[in-house]
Design a protein around this motif. Structure first.
Motif, PDB file in Angstrom:
ATOM      1  N   GLY A  46       0.810  -1.213   0.000  1.00  0.00           N
ATOM      2  CA  GLY A  46       0.000   0.000   0.000  1.00  0.00           C
ATOM      3  C   GLY A  46       0.843   1.262   0.000  1.00  0.00           C
ATOM      4  O   GLY A  46       0.512   2.246  -0.678  1.00  0.00           O
ATOM      5  N   GLY A  47       1.958   1.243   0.743  1.00  0.00           N
ATOM      6  CA  GLY A  47       2.830   2.414   0.788  1.00  0.00           C
ATOM      7  C   GLY A  47       3.520   2.661  -0.538  1.00  0.00           C
ATOM      8  O   GLY A  47       3.627   3.799  -1.008  1.00  0.00           O
ATOM      9  N   VAL A  48       3.980   1.591  -1.164  1.00  0.00           N
ATOM     10  CA  VAL A  48       4.673   1.721  -2.453  1.00  0.00           C
ATOM     11  C   VAL A  48       3.727   2.261  -3.519  1.00  0.00           C
ATOM     12  O   VAL A  48       4.102   3.116  -4.333  1.00  0.00           O
ATOM     13  CB  VAL A  48       5.259   0.358  -2.875  1.00  0.00           C
ATOM     14  CG1 VAL A  48       5.681   0.383  -4.335  1.00  0.00           C
ATOM     15  CG2 VAL A  48       6.464   0.010  -1.997  1.00  0.00           C
ATOM     16  N   THR A  49       2.477   1.790  -3.532  1.00  0.00           N
ATOM     17  CA  THR A  49       1.535   2.237  -4.555  1.00  0.00           C
ATOM     18  C   THR A  49       1.054   3.665  -4.325  1.00  0.00           C
ATOM     19  O   THR A  49       0.346   4.217  -5.173  1.00  0.00           O
ATOM     20  CB  THR A  49       0.306   1.303  -4.626  1.00  0.00           C
ATOM     21  OG1 THR A  49      -0.266   1.149  -3.325  1.00  0.00           O
ATOM     22  CG2 THR A  49       0.705  -0.068  -5.174  1.00  0.00           C
ATOM     23  N   SER A  50       1.427   4.264  -3.215  1.00  0.00           N
ATOM     24  CA  SER A  50       1.103   5.679  -3.005  1.00  0.00           C
ATOM     25  C   SER A  50       2.295   6.587  -3.296  1.00  0.00           C
ATOM     26  O   SER A  50       2.172   7.809  -3.235  1.00  0.00           O
ATOM     27  CB  SER A  50       0.623   5.914  -1.561  1.00  0.00           C
ATOM     28  OG  SER A  50       1.704   5.833  -0.646  1.00  0.00           O
ATOM     29  N   VAL A 303      -8.501  -3.515   3.996  1.00  0.00           N
ATOM     30  CA  VAL A 303      -8.559  -2.228   3.294  1.00  0.00           C
ATOM     31  C   VAL A 303      -7.615  -1.245   3.969  1.00  0.00           C
ATOM     32  O   VAL A 303      -6.871  -0.505   3.316  1.00  0.00           O
ATOM     33  CB  VAL A 303     -10.001  -1.678   3.284  1.00  0.00           C
ATOM     34  CG1 VAL A 303     -10.031  -0.235   2.803  1.00  0.00           C
ATOM     35  CG2 VAL A 303     -10.887  -2.537   2.398  1.00  0.00           C
ATOM     36  N   ILE A 304      -7.638  -1.251   5.313  1.00  0.00           N
ATOM     37  CA  ILE A 304      -6.737  -0.377   6.069  1.00  0.00           C
ATOM     38  C   ILE A 304      -5.293  -0.829   5.884  1.00  0.00           C
ATOM     39  O   ILE A 304      -4.388  -0.010   5.644  1.00  0.00           O
ATOM     40  CB  ILE A 304      -7.093  -0.399   7.576  1.00  0.00           C
ATOM     41  CG1 ILE A 304      -8.569  -0.040   7.791  1.00  0.00           C
ATOM     42  CG2 ILE A 304      -6.184   0.540   8.355  1.00  0.00           C
ATOM     43  CD1 ILE A 304      -8.949   1.348   7.404  1.00  0.00           C
ATOM     44  N   THR A 305      -5.061  -2.136   5.972  1.00  0.00           N
ATOM     45  CA  THR A 305      -3.700  -2.662   5.909  1.00  0.00           C
ATOM     46  C   THR A 305      -3.067  -2.476   4.532  1.00  0.00           C
ATOM     47  O   THR A 305      -1.949  -1.975   4.413  1.00  0.00           O
ATOM     48  CB  THR A 305      -3.698  -4.165   6.261  1.00  0.00           C
ATOM     49  OG1 THR A 305      -4.309  -4.337   7.546  1.00  0.00           O
ATOM     50  CG2 THR A 305      -2.289  -4.703   6.315  1.00  0.00           C
ATOM     51  N   PHE A 306      -3.791  -2.901   3.484  1.00  0.00           N
ATOM     52  CA  PHE A 306      -3.251  -2.782   2.128  1.00  0.00           C
ATOM     53  C   PHE A 306      -3.056  -1.325   1.713  1.00  0.00           C
ATOM     54  O   PHE A 306      -2.026  -0.933   1.194  1.00  0.00           O
ATOM     55  CB  PHE A 306      -4.224  -3.383   1.090  1.00  0.00           C
ATOM     56  CG  PHE A 306      -4.330  -4.857   1.117  1.00  0.00           C
ATOM     57  CD1 PHE A 306      -3.246  -5.646   1.410  1.00  0.00           C
ATOM     58  CD2 PHE A 306      -5.523  -5.476   0.826  1.00  0.00           C
ATOM     59  CE1 PHE A 306      -3.354  -7.017   1.412  1.00  0.00           C
ATOM     60  CE2 PHE A 306      -5.646  -6.846   0.825  1.00  0.00           C
ATOM     61  CZ  PHE A 306      -4.562  -7.613   1.123  1.00  0.00           C
ATOM     62  N   TYR A 307      -4.127  -0.582   1.926  1.00  0.00           N
ATOM     63  CA  TYR A 307      -4.212   0.717   1.263  1.00  0.00           C
ATOM     64  C   TYR A 307      -4.271   1.884   2.242  1.00  0.00           C
ATOM     65  O   TYR A 307      -4.833   2.932   1.918  1.00  0.00           O
ATOM     66  CB  TYR A 307      -5.449   0.748   0.354  1.00  0.00           C
ATOM     67  CG  TYR A 307      -5.414  -0.268  -0.753  1.00  0.00           C
ATOM     68  CD1 TYR A 307      -4.502  -0.167  -1.792  1.00  0.00           C
ATOM     69  CD2 TYR A 307      -6.294  -1.350  -0.757  1.00  0.00           C
ATOM     70  CE1 TYR A 307      -4.459  -1.106  -2.811  1.00  0.00           C
ATOM     71  CE2 TYR A 307      -6.268  -2.291  -1.774  1.00  0.00           C
ATOM     72  CZ  TYR A 307      -5.356  -2.167  -2.796  1.00  0.00           C
ATOM     73  OH  TYR A 307      -5.318  -3.094  -3.800  1.00  0.00           O
ATOM     74  N   ALA A 308      -3.711   1.697   3.451  1.00  0.00           N
ATOM     75  CA  ALA A 308      -3.763   2.781   4.433  1.00  0.00           C
ATOM     76  C   ALA A 308      -3.243   4.103   3.861  1.00  0.00           C
ATOM     77  O   ALA A 308      -3.922   5.135   3.964  1.00  0.00           O
ATOM     78  CB  ALA A 308      -3.001   2.381   5.699  1.00  0.00           C
ATOM     79  N   ALA A 321       2.176  12.713   5.051  1.00  0.00           N
ATOM     80  CA  ALA A 321       1.281  12.554   6.199  1.00  0.00           C
ATOM     81  C   ALA A 321       0.511  11.237   6.123  1.00  0.00           C
ATOM     82  O   ALA A 321       0.246  10.602   7.139  1.00  0.00           O
ATOM     83  CB  ALA A 321       0.305  13.730   6.265  1.00  0.00           C
ATOM     84  N   SER A 322       0.150  10.824   4.897  1.00  0.00           N
ATOM     85  CA  SER A 322      -0.589   9.572   4.760  1.00  0.00           C
ATOM     86  C   SER A 322       0.280   8.386   5.148  1.00  0.00           C
ATOM     87  O   SER A 322      -0.191   7.422   5.760  1.00  0.00           O
ATOM     88  CB  SER A 322      -1.100   9.422   3.322  1.00  0.00           C
ATOM     89  OG  SER A 322      -0.035   9.241   2.415  1.00  0.00           O
ATOM     90  N   LEU A 323       1.571   8.429   4.800  1.00  0.00           N
ATOM     91  CA  LEU A 323       2.482   7.356   5.185  1.00  0.00           C
ATOM     92  C   LEU A 323       2.685   7.326   6.692  1.00  0.00           C
ATOM     93  O   LEU A 323       2.762   6.256   7.297  1.00  0.00           O
ATOM     94  CB  LEU A 323       3.823   7.518   4.461  1.00  0.00           C
ATOM     95  CG  LEU A 323       3.804   7.240   2.943  1.00  0.00           C
ATOM     96  CD1 LEU A 323       5.116   7.657   2.311  1.00  0.00           C
ATOM     97  CD2 LEU A 323       3.528   5.769   2.669  1.00  0.00           C
ATOM     98  N   MET A 324       2.764   8.494   7.316  1.00  0.00           N
ATOM     99  CA  MET A 324       2.909   8.541   8.764  1.00  0.00           C
ATOM    100  C   MET A 324       1.647   8.034   9.462  1.00  0.00           C
ATOM    101  O   MET A 324       1.717   7.351  10.489  1.00  0.00           O
ATOM    102  CB  MET A 324       3.218   9.966   9.224  1.00  0.00           C
ATOM    103  CG  MET A 324       3.330  10.123  10.745  1.00  0.00           C
ATOM    104  SD  MET A 324       4.416   8.874  11.555  1.00  0.00           S
ATOM    105  CE  MET A 324       6.019   9.392  10.943  1.00  0.00           C
ATOM    106  N   SER A 325       0.475   8.329   8.909  1.00  0.00           N
ATOM    107  CA  SER A 325      -0.777   7.829   9.487  1.00  0.00           C
ATOM    108  C   SER A 325      -0.814   6.313   9.430  1.00  0.00           C
ATOM    109  O   SER A 325      -1.306   5.651  10.353  1.00  0.00           O
ATOM    110  CB  SER A 325      -1.977   8.413   8.726  1.00  0.00           C
ATOM    111  OG  SER A 325      -2.002   9.816   8.838  1.00  0.00           O
ATOM    112  N   ALA A 326      -0.273   5.744   8.352  1.00  0.00           N
ATOM    113  CA  ALA A 326      -0.193   4.288   8.241  1.00  0.00           C
ATOM    114  C   ALA A 326       0.748   3.718   9.303  1.00  0.00           C
ATOM    115  O   ALA A 326       0.507   2.626   9.834  1.00  0.00           O
ATOM    116  CB  ALA A 326       0.279   3.889   6.847  1.00  0.00           C
ATOM    117  N   VAL A 327       1.820   4.438   9.609  1.00  0.00           N
ATOM    118  CA  VAL A 327       2.736   4.018  10.678  1.00  0.00           C
ATOM    119  C   VAL A 327       2.006   3.981  12.015  1.00  0.00           C
ATOM    120  O   VAL A 327       2.158   3.046  12.808  1.00  0.00           O
ATOM    121  CB  VAL A 327       3.952   4.966  10.758  1.00  0.00           C
ATOM    122  CG1 VAL A 327       4.788   4.660  12.001  1.00  0.00           C
ATOM    123  CG2 VAL A 327       4.811   4.837   9.509  1.00  0.00           C
TER     124      VAL A 327
END
Length: 516
Positions: A46-50, A303-308, A321-327
């Motif tokens: 999910g992180g890579v695709t963002s 959905v949260i895990t793959f595409y957070a 910020a989206s990557l940090m929210s996933a962290v």
């Protein structure tokens, strides 16, 4: 259908002697590290695709669409691309195939060899992905990753359940889910830092980092002993008894050993475990081998895990910020799993399942309302206030916590402990296969569902949370504290499932009388 069930506790009357020895704790920790490869992939994709650099190189149409969007455009559809989701979901089709093949390897060669092959295949996939030059190369790499995950998910839960003393089986088995969450957290952290690398090649480090957990499971599987169950299954009785004495830490294990031998002798009479699994007397366990992994994915957690990062980016966060929210959500996932480890053998499986379901449902309703009020159906949020965004992240974290101490770890624990030895490998393949089918489906259609259902996506998953909570309340007996080879007692005491065992026994008796 029956209502709530009685906690059977030690209903079988058998309480095998045994301590939580350092040897068994270490072997379970090492084996459970196989979950790192699954968790790392869940978090990394999910992180890579963002990452803009990754999209620009492999999915230029998605990058062009995203970069040209303005706040007034429909944010729900900014990542809607079936090719992009195929990058994530293709892995789970491969895992589905390999889990079926791994069932036979697990039965014939042992759980440890299956883990070893899982690590080797995953390592090949990591190398291919890190050096990917085109989309085809990436997909092939994802397929190898899937083959590795299928082998690991097939063998690790069985290995840990068979090694653990029955009193601590729940907690030790949940180490697998804990390492999955640790893998997700590490992946999210690496994505956050690698995305900042100048030159836009950080995604290669993210994908190549999968080699580390692969090497860990390879090294671990080379040093681990086989389980007593597996050794007996392959005719190595002396070695099995010696191993059982070591891991139980007591001078006499005759009762447990004899029961394992009897279970093995019964399993040898089963020439076709897949066909046997369909017999009426295994219907109760089979219902949960299918129902639990299916509902685990229909919670919406993946959905949260793959595409957070994608999801957070969609609801108004910037790329960093989206990557940090996933962290943050990954950290909550890991910490909450410890709650399950500490409580599952005290409060039982049913209590955690039911509490987690209620918690997730409430959070999904609040998240749906919050997104609907701000985004509406046209997906134009305008300026999203910080407090609003932080509130959404907080509710998602509470939702993640509910999953992490219930359906996350229990989805692997319960199916691995309820089947008798003769069909255990085949049943675990069913569990993994159903899990992978639904994981693939959710991963493949998520962005399209978000585009078309909009905030209704969370209502879709909330409905299934209600259904699956009732499924557990009505049908799942409590399995805590029951030795793994004595599990049949919980079905005999259940007001609904006992009829399946009674009918089977009545049929056997009738056949014998006819022969006489």
């Amino acid at each position: 259908m029956g209502g709530a069930v009685i906690d059977t506790g030690h209903g079988s009357g058998k309480q095998y002697p045994g301590k939580l020895t350092c040897k068994v704790l270490w072997t379970c920790i090492v084996a459970a590290s196989g979950g790192l490869i699954f968790g790392y992939d869940l978090g990394i994709s999910g992180g890579v695709t963002s990452m803009d650099s990754f999209l620009k190189e492999f999915f230029p149409s998605v990058y062009a669409k995203e970069s040209s969007m303005t706040p007034s455009d429909d944010q729900y559809c900014k990542f809607d691309s079936q090719t992009l989701t195929l990058f994530t979901s293709s892995l789970y089709l491969a895992a589905l195939v390999s889990s079926v093949l791994a069932s036979r390897i697990t039965r014939l060669l042992g759980r440890r060899i299956t883990m070893l092959w899982g690590g080797i295949l995953f390592l090949c996939g990591a190398i291919l992905n890190a050096s990917g030059q085109n989309l085809s190369m990436l997909i092939v790499g994802r397929l190898f990753l899937g083959f590795g995950i299928g082998c690991a998910n097939q063998s690790v839960p069985i290995y840990v359940s068979e090694m653990a003393p029955y009193k601590y089986r729940g907690a030790l088995n949940m180490l697998f889910q804990l390492t999955i969450t640790i893998g997700i957290l590490i992946a999210n952290l690496l994505n956050y830092f690698f995305a900042k690398i100048e030159g836009g090649w950080g995604w290669r480090l993210s994908l190549g980092g999968a080699a580390v957990p692969a090497l860990l499971i390879i090294a671990g599987s080379l040093t681990l002993p086989d389980t007593p169950n597996s050794l007996i299954e392959r005719g190595k009785h002396d070695e099995a008894k010696e191993q059982l004495l070591k891991i139980r830490g007591v001078p006499n294990v005759d009762e447990e050993f004899n029961d394992l031998v009897n279970a093995s002798e019964a399993s040898k009479l089963v020439k076709h475990p897949w066909r046997t699994l369909l017999k009426r007397k295994y219907r109760p366990q089979l219902a949960f081998a299918v129902g639990i992994p299916a509902f685990q994915q229909l919670t919406g957690m993946n959905v949260i895990t793959f595409y957070a990062p994608v999801l957070f980016k969609t609801i108004g966060f910037g790329s960093s910020a989206s990557l940090m929210s996933a962290v943050i959500t990954g950290g909550v996932n890991t910490l909450a799993t410890f709650v399950s480890i500490l409580t599952v053998d005290k409060f039982g499986r049913r209590t955690l399942f039911l509490e987690g379901g209620v918690q997730m449902f409430i959070c999904q309703i609040i998240i749906t309302t919050a997104i609907a009020m701000k985004f509406g159906v046209d997906g134009n949020p305008g300026v999203l206030p910080n407090w609003y965004a932080y509130g959404l992240v907080s509710m998602i974290c509470i939702y993640v916590a509910g999953f992490a101490w219930s359906w996350g770890p229990l989805g692997w624990l319960v199916p691995s402990e309820i089947f008798p030895l003769e069909v255990r490998s085949a049943a675990q393949s069913v569990n993994v296969s159903v899990n992978m089918i639904f994981t693939f489906a959710i991963a493949q259609v998520f962005t399209a569902m978000l585009c078309h259902l909009k905030f209704g996506l969370f209502i879709f998953f909330a409905i299934f949370v209600v259904i699956m909570t009732m499924f557990i309340y009505k049908l799942l007996p409590e399995t805590k504290g029951v030795p793994i080879e004595e599990m049949t007692v919980v079905w005999r005491k259940h007001p609904y499932w006992r009829r399946f065992l009674d009918d089977e026994e009545h049929q056997v008796v009738s056949q014998r009388l006819e022969m006489v």
